[in-house]
Design an enzyme around this catalytic site. Structure first.
Site, mmCIF file in Angstrom:
data_model
loop_
_atom_site.group_PDB
_atom_site.id
_atom_site.type_symbol
_atom_site.label_atom_id
_atom_site.label_comp_id
_atom_site.label_asym_id
_atom_site.label_seq_id
_atom_site.Cartn_x
_atom_site.Cartn_y
_atom_site.Cartn_z
ATOM 1 N N THR A 89 10.346 11.600 30.327
ATOM 2 C CA THR A 89 10.375 12.284 29.038
ATOM 3 C C THR A 89 11.673 13.071 29.009
ATOM 4 O O THR A 89 11.903 13.927 29.876
ATOM 5 C CB THR A 89 9.175 13.234 28.874
ATOM 6 O OG1 THR A 89 7.957 12.471 28.968
ATOM 7 C CG2 THR A 89 9.227 13.961 27.547
ATOM 8 N N HIS A 90 12.553 12.753 28.059
ATOM 9 C CA HIS A 90 13.861 13.409 27.959
ATOM 10 C C HIS A 90 13.859 14.250 26.695
ATOM 11 O O HIS A 90 13.738 13.726 25.591
ATOM 12 C CB HIS A 90 14.970 12.355 27.909
ATOM 13 C CG HIS A 90 16.292 12.882 28.362
ATOM 14 N ND1 HIS A 90 17.061 13.713 27.587
ATOM 15 C CD2 HIS A 90 16.962 12.701 29.515
ATOM 16 C CE1 HIS A 90 18.165 14.019 28.245
ATOM 17 N NE2 HIS A 90 18.131 13.417 29.427
ATOM 18 N N LEU A 91 13.983 15.564 26.846
ATOM 19 C CA LEU A 91 13.884 16.488 25.718
ATOM 20 C C LEU A 91 15.254 16.662 25.059
ATOM 21 O O LEU A 91 16.055 17.501 25.457
ATOM 22 C CB LEU A 91 13.327 17.829 26.187
ATOM 23 C CG LEU A 91 11.950 17.741 26.841
ATOM 24 C CD1 LEU A 91 11.513 19.093 27.376
ATOM 25 C CD2 LEU A 91 10.930 17.180 25.872
ATOM 26 N N GLY A 92 15.518 15.823 24.074
ATOM 27 C CA GLY A 92 16.779 15.868 23.356
ATOM 28 C C GLY A 92 17.854 15.032 24.034
ATOM 29 O O GLY A 92 17.675 14.530 25.138
ATOM 30 N N PRO B 223 13.442 10.580 23.976
ATOM 31 C CA PRO B 223 13.034 9.282 24.509
ATOM 32 C C PRO B 223 11.873 9.437 25.498
ATOM 33 O O PRO B 223 11.823 10.406 26.270
ATOM 34 C CB PRO B 223 14.279 8.776 25.234
ATOM 35 C CG PRO B 223 15.414 9.555 24.645
ATOM 36 C CD PRO B 223 14.825 10.894 24.309
#
Length: 149
Positions: free
Chosen positions: A71-74, A119
């Site tokens: 999980t990529h935050l931004g 993403p």
């Protein structure tokens, strides 16, 4: 099959719409992406598993089938050096699906000139190994994004 759920609420846009060629080209792996609601909140674990990588802007949880979900935050949020992100777990922790991992504010990320698009990627997977992949529509945290064979 591993069910991967939304780590945060927002609008599903699919990886192809992510403003970063590494993600949009699925170089990291197949998956989808969420344009999050612009309010402070928590990113939660998309699967039951162990946190194997943890940064303010991104985390990976590996489930019992050895499936790693990023999980990529931004986008380019690593450049914020952790500002505006609060880690709620530690690397090595066992987490349950839906358990809060990082507290952040997508509106603040956007105000800092970065894309808040998130993403959600199946690491080391082939595109054909994902089922019921969502690439549009509104989601709440915990809604199904895809299944992983």
């Amino acid at each position: 099959m591993t069910l991967v759920t939304a780590p945060l609420p927002g609008h599903v846009i699919g990886l192809a719409a992510v403003p970063d060629p590494v993600f949009s080209g699925a170089m990291v792996g197949p998956g989808t992406a969420i344009d999050p609601v612009r309010e402070p909140g928590e990113a939660v674990s998309p699967v039951d598993g162990v946190v194997v990588s943890l940064h303010p802007h991104a985390f990976v949880v590996v489930d019992s089938a050895d499936h790693g979900v990023l999980t990529h935050l931004g986008i380019d949020t690593v450049q914020l050096n952790g500002e505006g992100f609060e880690l709620l777990v530690e690397k090595g922790d066992t987490v349950a699906r839906g358990q809060a991992v990082v507290r952040w504010n997508p509106a603040a990320v956007e105000a800092a000139g970065k894309s808040p698009v998130c993403p959600v990627v199946a690491l080391d997977a082939s595109a054909g190994s994902l089922a019921d992949l969502r690439e549009d529509g509104e989601v709440k945290a915990g809604d199904s994004l895809f299944g992983w064979q």
